[in-house]
Design an enzyme around this catalytic site. Structure first.
Site, PDB file in Angstrom:
ATOM      1  N   ARG A   1     -28.640  81.222  43.353  1.00 16.27           N
ATOM      2  CA  ARG A   1     -28.441  82.632  43.262  1.00 16.27           C
ATOM      3  C   ARG A   1     -29.805  83.264  43.378  1.00 16.27           C
ATOM      4  O   ARG A   1     -30.587  82.958  42.889  1.00 16.27           O
ATOM      5  CB  ARG A   1     -27.957  82.651  41.721  1.00 16.27           C
ATOM      6  CG  ARG A   1     -27.433  84.118  41.317  1.00 16.27           C
ATOM      7  CD  ARG A   1     -26.812  84.415  40.083  1.00 16.27           C
ATOM      8  NE  ARG A   1     -26.021  85.766  39.743  1.00 16.27           N
ATOM      9  CZ  ARG A   1     -25.250  86.255  38.680  1.00 16.27           C
ATOM     10  NH1 ARG A   1     -25.196  85.092  37.920  1.00 16.27           N
ATOM     11  NH2 ARG A   1     -24.832  87.211  38.702  1.00 16.27           N
TER      12      ARG A   1
ATOM     13  N   ARG B   1     -18.792  89.762  32.714  1.00 17.46           N
ATOM     14  CA  ARG B   1     -18.706  90.353  31.445  1.00 17.46           C
ATOM     15  C   ARG B   1     -17.182  90.552  31.267  1.00 17.46           C
ATOM     16  O   ARG B   1     -16.698  90.522  30.062  1.00 17.46           O
ATOM     17  CB  ARG B   1     -19.390  91.560  31.404  1.00 17.46           C
ATOM     18  CG  ARG B   1     -20.711  91.279  31.234  1.00 17.46           C
ATOM     19  CD  ARG B   1     -21.958  92.588  31.155  1.00 17.46           C
ATOM     20  NE  ARG B   1     -23.225  92.187  31.322  1.00 17.46           N
ATOM     21  CZ  ARG B   1     -24.008  93.076  31.198  1.00 17.46           C
ATOM     22  NH1 ARG B   1     -24.077  94.121  30.797  1.00 17.46           N
ATOM     23  NH2 ARG B   1     -25.357  92.614  31.437  1.00 17.46           N
TER      24      ARG B   1
ATOM     25  N   CYS C   1     -25.520  83.324  29.573  1.00 18.65           N
ATOM     26  CA  CYS C   1     -26.095  82.536  28.539  1.00 18.65           C
ATOM     27  C   CYS C   1     -25.310  82.928  27.057  1.00 18.65           C
ATOM     28  O   CYS C   1     -24.862  83.950  26.844  1.00 18.65           O
ATOM     29  CB  CYS C   1     -27.422  82.910  28.478  1.00 18.65           C
ATOM     30  SG  CYS C   1     -28.621  82.627  29.812  1.00 18.65           S
TER      31      CYS C   1
ATOM     32  N   TYR D   1     -36.824  85.022  36.822  1.00 14.77           N
ATOM     33  CA  TYR D   1     -37.109  83.881  36.366  1.00 14.77           C
ATOM     34  C   TYR D   1     -37.887  83.198  37.389  1.00 14.77           C
ATOM     35  O   TYR D   1     -38.380  83.967  38.650  1.00 14.77           O
ATOM     36  CB  TYR D   1     -35.816  83.158  35.879  1.00 14.77           C
ATOM     37  CG  TYR D   1     -34.950  83.696  34.964  1.00 14.77           C
ATOM     38  CD1 TYR D   1     -35.723  84.266  33.650  1.00 14.77           C
ATOM     39  CD2 TYR D   1     -33.777  84.164  35.068  1.00 14.77           C
ATOM     40  CE1 TYR D   1     -35.140  84.701  32.702  1.00 14.77           C
ATOM     41  CE2 TYR D   1     -33.082  84.733  33.952  1.00 14.77           C
ATOM     42  CZ  TYR D   1     -33.576  85.187  32.836  1.00 14.77           C
ATOM     43  OH  TYR D   1     -32.895  85.825  32.058  1.00 14.77           O
TER      44      TYR D   1
ATOM     45  N   PRO E   1     -22.700  82.222  35.572  1.00 15.63           N
ATOM     46  CA  PRO E   1     -23.306  81.813  34.409  1.00 15.63           C
ATOM     47  C   PRO E   1     -23.511  83.043  33.730  1.00 15.63           C
ATOM     48  O   PRO E   1     -24.037  83.898  33.914  1.00 15.63           O
ATOM     49  CB  PRO E   1     -24.819  81.257  34.931  1.00 15.63           C
ATOM     50  CG  PRO E   1     -24.466  81.186  36.423  1.00 15.63           C
ATOM     51  CD  PRO E   1     -23.319  82.131  36.777  1.00 15.63           C
TER      52      PRO E   1
ATOM     53  N   GLN F   1     -26.079  75.815  36.406  1.00 12.14           N
ATOM     54  CA  GLN F   1     -27.246  76.706  36.895  1.00 12.14           C
ATOM     55  C   GLN F   1     -28.486  75.990  36.399  1.00 12.14           C
ATOM     56  O   GLN F   1     -28.597  76.076  35.166  1.00 12.14           O
ATOM     57  CB  GLN F   1     -26.880  78.207  36.597  1.00 12.14           C
ATOM     58  CG  GLN F   1     -28.011  78.802  37.198  1.00 12.14           C
ATOM     59  CD  GLN F   1     -28.078  80.481  36.928  1.00 12.14           C
ATOM     60  OE1 GLN F   1     -28.173  80.519  35.582  1.00 12.14           O
ATOM     61  NE2 GLN F   1     -27.677  81.326  37.833  1.00 12.14           N
TER      62      GLN F   1
ATOM     63  N   LEU G   1     -20.289  94.464  38.331  1.00  9.18           N
ATOM     64  CA  LEU G   1     -19.492  95.465  38.230  1.00  9.18           C
ATOM     65  C   LEU G   1     -18.197  95.468  38.933  1.00  9.18           C
ATOM     66  O   LEU G   1     -17.463  96.266  39.430  1.00  9.18           O
ATOM     67  CB  LEU G   1     -19.937  97.008  38.323  1.00  9.18           C
ATOM     68  CG  LEU G   1     -20.830  97.432  36.912  1.00  9.18           C
ATOM     69  CD1 LEU G   1     -21.187  98.832  37.025  1.00  9.18           C
ATOM     70  CD2 LEU G   1     -19.748  97.286  35.611  1.00  9.18           C
TER      71      LEU G   1
ATOM     72  N   ALA H   1     -27.365  79.266  32.408  1.00 14.77           N
ATOM     73  CA  ALA H   1     -28.468  78.799  32.816  1.00 14.77           C
ATOM     74  C   ALA H   1     -29.216  77.775  31.892  1.00 14.77           C
ATOM     75  O   ALA H   1     -29.354  77.877  30.595  1.00 14.77           O
ATOM     76  CB  ALA H   1     -29.821  80.080  32.554  1.00 14.77           C
TER      77      ALA H   1
END
Length: 364
Positions: free
Chosen positions: A230, A324, A25, A182, A23, A100, A301, A57
């Site tokens: 997660r 990413r 955003c 969260y 996920p 998610q 990473l 999310a």
């Protein structure tokens, strides 16, 4: 044969390979509704060749959004927009899709990350935040109101209701967001949970909310569809949530039939000290994998094909999430398959793009 591109089955769902799009955003929704941006974004990623795509999310209630521009699944309008998005993607891609589900708790009602980090007030279209305890993330965030026991019970129901909507929207999997500071993570960590009732104090009490959420979702989501989670395996802060506690949670969820666990770290406390580097979160995934039978997803990473292959080949995790890096290179799995001598599924419209000398790269 590449281990990264070997198939895996989770429950009754088959995945072509071990690559997961996690996920990420997009902050592009309107009143929780998916927009044309989501169609372009997820439509593109659905042709990436990954084994599983997890949508960003998505909040179970308006006040649970990270920002006023997040996806939601709290009402008929949001459900219909999500159903339309999935139907459009399904016309041209068979990639399994998860969603998610989240409540941001004290980290809610913030602007898009490319804007100034400052709480969006009610006057600006934001809202009052809630959390296990009335502790702000930092001075730029709202100081939340402590949830009552009845409100906590209602939140459990809102997660379950969102799961029902996800099923009707033809989502294949649900991922519960229990990471990155969260709401669920806030209940887990003693740094953010100072409650003295049945939801605070002891480890069993701090685990209560996430266990109730999982059970509620599992009770209403079809058995043939998976429910994963997660987590942040550590707060990276002394006295905070840690790996030992994460293993205890993982074992409990494993016994309850959790489909997979997606292992991240951090995001809860400003004092965190994270030694960021390639594979920096993989040891946490490996430690949890050694204690459970459900599949484990590693993230953090992981950018190179050979790196991802090594994680799977050495048994550190069952799947790897490419985040990413796949935004930067949406065809990352294609490139990885070429490097590893594997095959990947692509739309027939793109079949002729196979590089010279790589005739067997694309599956037919």
């Amino acid at each position: 044969m590449s281990k990264l591109f070997s198939p895996i089955k989770i429950g009754e769902q088959h995945f072509e390979n071990r690559i997961v799009i996690p996920p990420m955003c997009q902050y592009s929704a309107k009143n929780g509704l998916a927009t044309d941006w989501h169609l372009m974004h997820y439509g593109s990623l659905s042709h990436s060749g990954a084994g599983l795509m997890v949508l960003e999310a998505t909040s179970v209630c308006p006040e649970g959004r990270l920002s006023p521009f997040d996806l939601g699944l709290w009402g008929d309008q949001q459900e219909h927009a999500m159903e339309s998005l999935i139907a459009s993607i399904r016309q041209y891609s068979k990639m399994p899709i998860a969603i998610q589900l989240v409540h941001a708790g004290r980290k809610a009602s913030m602007p898009e990350p490319w804007k100034e980090e400052k709480h969006v007030s009610v006057e600006q279209g934001g809202w009052k935040t809630v959390a296990p305890s009335a502790i702000a993330f930092n001075a730029n965030y709202d100081t939340p109101r402590q949830l009552t026991t009845d409100e906590i019970k209602n939140l459990v129901k809102q997660f379950a209701d969102a799961a029902i909507r996800a099923d009707r929207a033809n989502i294949d999997f649900i991922e519960i967001h229990g990471a990155h500071g969260y709401l669920i993570h806030q209940f887990l960590s003693p740094l953010t949970n100072h409650r003295t009732d049945e939801y605070g104090g002891s480890l069993d009490n701090r685990l209560r909310f996430v266990i109730e959420v999982f059970k509620a979702i599992r009770a209403v989501f079809p058995k043939q569809k998976g429910v994963g989670i997660r987590i942040s395996a550590t707060d990276w802060v002394e006295g905070g949530w840690n790996l030992a506690e994460s293993i205890i949670l993982a074992k409990k969820l494993n016994e309850l039939g959790c489909s997979y666990i997606h292992v991240s770290t951090g995001g809860l406390d400003m004092c965190q000290k994270i030694p960021v580097g390639p594979n920096y979160q993989v040891p946490f995934a490996q430690a949890i994998k050694e204690q459970v039978t459900m599949p484990v997803i590693a993230v953090g990473l992981i950018t190179e094909a050979i790196q991802a292959e090594a994680i799977i080949s050495t048994g550190q995790a069952d799947m790897v999430a490419i985040g990413r890096e796949i935004l930067f290179e949406p065809h990352w799995p294609w490139q990885a398959a070429k490097i590893l001598g594997a095959q990947v599924i692509v739309p027939p419209q793109y079949a002729r793009s196979s590089p010279h000398g790589s005739k067997n790269l694309f599956k037919k």
